[in-house]
Design an enzyme around this catalytic site. Structure first.
Site, PDB file in Angstrom:
ATOM      1  N   HIS A 165      49.188  42.448  24.433  1.00 43.35           N
ATOM      2  CA  HIS A 165      50.457  42.155  25.129  1.00 43.35           C
ATOM      3  C   HIS A 165      50.584  40.632  25.214  1.00 43.35           C
ATOM      4  CE1 HIS A 165      53.127  41.882  28.679  1.00 43.35           C
ATOM      5  NE2 HIS A 165      53.437  43.138  28.488  1.00 43.35           N
ATOM      6  N   ASP A 190      41.910  43.430  29.561  1.00 41.93           N
ATOM      7  CA  ASP A 190      43.210  43.701  30.167  1.00 41.93           C
ATOM      8  C   ASP A 190      43.291  45.215  30.386  1.00 41.93           C
ATOM      9  OD1 ASP A 190      45.844  44.405  30.616  1.00 41.93           O
ATOM     10  OD2 ASP A 190      46.678  43.183  29.002  1.00 41.93           O
ATOM     11  N   GLN A 205      46.857  49.210  31.097  1.00 41.37           N
ATOM     12  CA  GLN A 205      47.230  50.561  30.656  1.00 41.37           C
ATOM     13  C   GLN A 205      46.066  51.539  30.756  1.00 41.37           C
ATOM     14  OE1 GLN A 205      50.283  51.366  30.020  1.00 41.37           O
ATOM     15  NE2 GLN A 205      51.253  49.385  29.698  1.00 41.37           N
ATOM     16  N   LYS A 232      51.793  49.847  37.623  1.00 41.49           N
ATOM     17  CA  LYS A 232      51.667  50.882  36.593  1.00 41.49           C
ATOM     18  C   LYS A 232      50.797  52.038  37.088  1.00 41.49           C
ATOM     19  CE  LYS A 232      51.990  47.482  32.880  1.00 41.49           C
ATOM     20  NZ  LYS A 232      53.376  47.495  32.419  1.00 41.49           N
ATOM     21  N   CYS A 261      56.689  43.487  24.296  1.00 42.27           N
ATOM     22  CA  CYS A 261      55.888  42.278  24.579  1.00 42.27           C
ATOM     23  C   CYS A 261      54.668  42.222  23.658  1.00 42.27           C
ATOM     24  CB  CYS A 261      55.448  42.212  26.042  1.00 42.27           C
ATOM     25  SG  CYS A 261      56.811  42.168  27.190  1.00 42.27           S
TER      26      CYS A 261
END
Ligand code: PLP
Length: 411
Positions: free
Chosen positions: A128, A205, A208, A231, A369
């Site tokens: 991202h 990261d 997700q 999220k 993104c």
């Protein structure tokens, strides 16, 4: 298909916890397939935020009055809930506005003072922009270079090529746990172990991953792990950076101000201990209390149940979409989260998404993104359907039927 077969949980009752999912859009029942963008919130999260403002609103860590103590206890309680949820220590968890802030914190406080000309940072093709641009800013200011790990034809990281990139000049590897475009789940434990063997600091990261998987951050073996609250059914403007204590102790503050100090004199300031050293200013108190409620909610479902439910929805959606003529799915990783990027021959992604919206179906279209990933596939944009445990198998079928219908309109 009977949704209750997914596990022992009554998923219809779970769905009823999400008030927004009962609304209509353009006169049609909403089918919300954009959870990779932001997750919907259960009643308990909304109620926790409402309760804070109605009954406890005060600033944290400042006032000794009852409200101040209640606010501080609730805020710190949320930190501890998050820490327990991710199997880490609360004093290693910096609360911040989300993954974007968390990654910038590592970039500015860890990397900027350390990297030099000749050093290198390794990223992957599926990042991202939030995990690309901060490193570019660091590279520009330090003279370090950026190397990119590429993908195989399934949209998985090519591990041999990745490990070949981990040469002595590499000081930092930053990668996503789960791709927000392809759904690919990266083997972060194995990758972090290989990087660590070579003395390379690792940043993951987890935007997700945290909402969809059983996540034991301590077991990942990384140096830094970033999550974003909105999220994972929490409020926007909440998130966290987990970091090894030795890093937090050695890193200078990123932002200066109140809350992050022990003593301020014009001659100099004594900073607070981590994690508070990195939490200048009034935080999103209500937001974190809401995130604490989200963590309680997800824990009550059990993340293994959430994962199993989403895997069943993913399998169903993939099967149905594969039957649509001229539809191409981007990424078929062996381990994949419930994110499906696709294009339909002869139709622009935005046109499809716009027409689907008129049918009540919310998907995302665009570059997500992730420009470098779009460049890899040679397309400017894709459609992305991203599912969560509160979606249903009936919605999957209604979505595919709507897709077939709008596709005819574009033919
Ligand atoms: N990283 C990934 C993989 C994401 O999917 C996102 C959000 O879409 C982000 C980073 C940025 O998260 P936030 O904007 O919440 O900081």
């Amino acid at each position: 298909m009977n949704a209750s077969l997914d596990s022992t949980i009554d998923w219809a009752r779970v769905r009823a916890d999400f008030p927004l999912l009962t609304r209509q859009v353009h006169g049609k029942p909403l089918i919300y397939f954009d959870s990779a963008n932001t997750g919907q919130k259960p009643e308990t999260v909304i109620a926790a935020v409402d309760d804070f403002y109605r009954h406890h609103n005060a600033n944290v860590s400042r006032a000794v009055h009852a409200l101040g103590t209640e606010a501080t206890d609730a805020y710190e309680g949320a930190r501890n809930k998050l820490a327990k949820f991710f199997n880490v220590r609360g004093d290693e968890l910096v609360l911040c506005s989300g993954t974007t802030f968390a990654l910038n914190l590592v970039a500015y406080s860890w990397a900027l003072p350390r990297l030099q000309p000749g050093d290198a940072i390794v990223l992957t093709r599926m990042e991202h922009h939030a995990n690309i641009v901060p490193w570019q800013l660091v590279a520009q200011r330090t003279g370090a270079t950026i190397k990119v790990a590429e993908l195989n034809e399934r949209g998985e990281l090519d591990l041999d090529r990745l490990y070949a990139l981990l040469t002595p000049e590499v000081k930092l590897l930053s990668l996503t746990h789960v791709s927000n475009v392809l759904g690919t789940v990266n083997p972060v434990r194995e990758i972090c172990r290989e990087a660590r063997k070579r003395g390379i600091v690792t940043v993951v990261d987890g935007s997700q991953a945290a909402p969809h998987r059983v996540l034991d951050i301590a077991a990942v073996g990384c140096d830094f792990y970033a999550i974003t609250g909105h999220k994972m059914s929490g409020p926007t403007g909440t998130g966290a950076l987990w970091a090894r204590r030795e890093h937090l102790a050695a890193m200078p503050p990123f932002i200066g101000g109140g809350e992050m100090i022990k003593e301020v004199r014009f001659e100099g300031t004594v900073f607070n201990d981590p994690p508070h050293k990195f939490e200048a200013g009034t935080p999103n108190i209500a937001g974190f209390i809401g995130l604490g409620a989200a963590v309680d909610y997800l824990s009550s479902l059990g993340m293994h149940n959430v994962e199993a439910r989403e895997q069943a929805l993913l399998a169903h959606a993939t099967e149905e979409l594969s039957k649509v003529e001229g539809l191409r799915i981007f990424g078929n990783a062996r381990e994949k989260a419930a994110v499906i990027s696709f294009l339909v021959e002869g139709a622009h992604a935005h046109d499809l998404a716009t027409l689907l919206d008129l049918e009540g179906v919310a998907i995302r279209s665009g570059h997500h993104c992730a420009h470098p990933l779009m460049q890899h596939f040679g397309v400017p944009a894709t459609c992305r359907a991203s599912l969560a445990f509160y979606n249903t198998h009936d919605e999957v079928e209604a979505f595919v039927a709507a897709l077939r219908k709008v596709r005819k309109l574009l033919a």
